[in-house]
Design an enzyme around this catalytic site. Structure first.
Site, PDB file in Angstrom:
ATOM      1  N   SER A 110      40.321  43.197  36.895  1.00  0.00           N
ATOM      2  CA  SER A 110      39.687  42.499  38.007  1.00  0.00           C
ATOM      3  C   SER A 110      38.214  42.229  37.717  1.00  0.00           C
ATOM      4  O   SER A 110      37.883  41.533  36.764  1.00  0.00           O
ATOM      5  CB  SER A 110      39.889  43.299  39.296  1.00  0.00           C
ATOM      6  OG  SER A 110      39.577  42.532  40.422  1.00  0.00           O
ATOM      7  N   ASP A 254      36.425  35.978  40.101  1.00  0.00           N
ATOM      8  CA  ASP A 254      36.412  37.057  39.115  1.00  0.00           C
ATOM      9  C   ASP A 254      37.515  36.779  38.082  1.00  0.00           C
ATOM     10  O   ASP A 254      38.242  35.784  38.200  1.00  0.00           O
ATOM     11  CB  ASP A 254      36.561  38.416  39.804  1.00  0.00           C
ATOM     12  CG  ASP A 254      37.890  38.596  40.511  1.00  0.00           C
ATOM     13  OD1 ASP A 254      38.549  37.576  40.807  1.00  0.00           O
ATOM     14  OD2 ASP A 254      38.274  39.740  40.783  1.00  0.00           O
ATOM     15  N   ASP A 256      40.514  37.764  37.411  1.00  0.00           N
ATOM     16  CA  ASP A 256      41.923  37.604  37.794  1.00  0.00           C
ATOM     17  C   ASP A 256      42.093  36.755  39.040  1.00  0.00           C
ATOM     18  O   ASP A 256      43.199  36.614  39.559  1.00  0.00           O
ATOM     19  CB  ASP A 256      42.613  38.957  37.949  1.00  0.00           C
ATOM     20  CG  ASP A 256      42.106  39.752  39.137  1.00  0.00           C
ATOM     21  OD1 ASP A 256      40.901  39.660  39.444  1.00  0.00           O
ATOM     22  OD2 ASP A 256      42.903  40.477  39.761  1.00  0.00           O
ATOM     23  N   ASP A 258      41.256  36.868  42.288  1.00  0.00           N
ATOM     24  CA  ASP A 258      41.579  37.303  43.643  1.00  0.00           C
ATOM     25  C   ASP A 258      40.329  37.527  44.485  1.00  0.00           C
ATOM     26  O   ASP A 258      40.426  37.860  45.667  1.00  0.00           O
ATOM     27  CB  ASP A 258      42.478  38.551  43.631  1.00  0.00           C
ATOM     28  CG  ASP A 258      41.822  39.783  43.024  1.00  0.00           C
ATOM     29  OD1 ASP A 258      40.669  39.683  42.543  1.00  0.00           O
ATOM     30  OD2 ASP A 258      42.457  40.855  43.021  1.00  0.00           O
TER      31      ASP A 258
END
Length: 466
Positions: A110, A254, A256, A258
């Site tokens: 993340s 970011d 990933d 999310d």
């Protein structure tokens, strides 16, 4: 070097010693534990078919290595794999039910820097595992009671690189996303994809909505050009570029995808706390209902929800906790103040693509600048601080001391310690994703939020003797 096992997955730094970091051995062990967990939970169907798991990864440098280890571990357990390759967390989440899979794994740390990676584990709904299931997997990993399949019963890998496009189609089909209204505005937007998968999927989404895109750090090579957490101190380049390009706003995600942050047309941070607030204001104006965010999120969502006649509630930090409370309260939108939007009309997971599409629609219909939109929302200011943990710090004892000290205030111990003062609040908690104590404060001005934060940082250090 660190290995953290929590409701946010198995997260650690690459390299070092087994058991202390996310080494190849650890990646195989925890993938084995997850696969074994799925087989035990689905034993009744194993005589009819093999289990199926969806896997995707972000673009970080260690991704291909961890991906191959995890994927082939599942194959060794007799589990079929749908390999999405380079993907996003929300894309894997929507792929799991669409593939009728039994689970999913996202290989991403993340917002953590490049030396980190992680296994984020999903159930058959494409949602994060709850604490009880996570504890079971950790127990299986500790026992190493794995039973791998014989050669005639190995799993098979099917590659499917189409899911980011499928994800975009799903988002554009949402009833509250008005593509034509957005196209009519001819927006110009700068995108910082932090050289990960967001650099592919966010520009593609915007272009399909008729938006002119200026790309910044959108090459998915895993070499993050700045700290990938979308905070003001990391985003000087895009703030400058938005002004230089005379763009309508900027978008930062970011690695990933999310977490979502906006840059206003004046080059100032819209505020990651206000990503959810602005999108909720739009959704609630069209659909009456309740909202949920976590205890470290701004009071502004509460104010917006009450303005539209709904009820707001706060959960413990962690996406699975937010989702659980959203289901219990029939919330129509929720998320976290870190820029994570959860919109059940799409799926129960933080999704920057959903956030971008709803935000663009809201902006198009309001017919105002992003800076003016921000000024129209309830105004609070936050300070987000952290203290690095050492083995000598007893966090539980420290938080217990703070609870006792402020026992006469409005206090909650659902997740760490949150103290609500009349016009301010402070939330103290141990992070699920880093070896730190987080100290979040909010007040009616930045100065008041900062002063409150400094006070509690000093008190914690005094109690901890650091």
């Amino acid at each position: 070097m660190t290995l953290i096992k929590s409701i946010s997955g198995i997260r650690g730094t690459i390299g070092g010693k087994v058991g202390d970091n996310l080494t190849p051995v650890d990646a195989v062990k925890f993938a084995s534990a997850y696969g074994t967990f799925l087989k035990k939970n689905n034993s009744s169907i194993l005589k009819d078919r093999k289990l199926k798991v969806v896997i995707g990864r972000d673009a970080r440098i260690s991704g291909p290595m961890i991906h191959n280890l995890v994927q082939n571990t599942l194959v060794g357990l007799g589990i079929d794999v749908i390999d999405l390759g380079l993907s996003t967390t929300p894309t894997v989440e929507i792929a799991v039910p669409l593939e009728n899979a039994d689970g999913g794994i996202i290989l991403t740390a993340s917002h953590n820097p490049k030396q980190w990676n992680a296994l984020k584990l999903l159930n058959n709904k494409g949602e994060f595992l709850n604490g009880e299931d996570g504890a079971t997997i950790l127990s299986i990993a500790a026992d190493e009671a794995f039973d791998f399949s014989e050669v005639d019963h190995l799993g098979e890998v099917t590659e499917n690189s189409s899911y980011m496009d499928i994800h975009i189609d799903e988002v554009l089909a949402l009833p509250l996303v008005d593509v034509e209204a957005v196209k009519a505005k001819q927006f110009k937007v700068v995108v910082d994809g932090v050289n990960s998968s967001g650099g592919i999927v966010i520009p593609n989404l915007l272009e399909q909505m008729g938006v002119e895109v200026v790309k910044l750090y959108c090459e998915p090579n895993g070499h993050f050009p700045h700290n990938p957490e979308p905070l003001k101190e990391h985003l000087g380049d895009i703030c400058k570029l938005v002004v230089e390009e005379k763009a309508d706003f900027g978008i930062v995600v970011d690695p990933d995808v999310d977490r979502l942050a906006f840059i206003s047309n004046n080059g100032e941070m819209f505020g990651e706390e206000y990503t959810l607030v602005a999108v909720a204001d739009y959704v609630l104006s069209k659909t009456k209902g309740n909202t949920v965010s976590n205890m470290s999120s701004s009071r502004a969502l509460r104010d917006i929800t009450e303005k539209h006649g709904g009820q707001y509630q706060a959960s413990a930090v962690g996406e699975v906790n937010v989702v659980t409370l959203m289901k219990e309260t029939n919330a129509i939108i929720g998320g976290e103040g870190n820029g994570g939007i959860i919109y059940p009309e799409s799926h129960y997971g933080r999704d920057s693509l959903v956030g971008v599409a709803l935000f663009l629609t809201h902006l198009a219909q309001q017919n105002i600048s992003v800076a003016d939109l921000r000024a129209s929302l309830p105004c609070y200011f936050m300070s987000k601080n952290k203290i690095e943990l050492t083995p000598q710090i007893n966090v539980d004892l420290l938080l217990k001391s703070m609870t006792e000290k402020y026992k006469n205030e409005d206090i909650s111990t659902i997740d760490g310690v949150k103290i609500d003062f009349p016009t301010e609040w402070v939330h103290l908690r141990k992070s699920n994703t880093e070896p730190i104590i987080r100290i979040y404060t909010e007040g009616p001005s930045q100065k008041e939020a900062d002063i409150l934060a400094e006070r509690f940082v000093s008190e914690i250090k005094e109690i901890a003797g650091i």
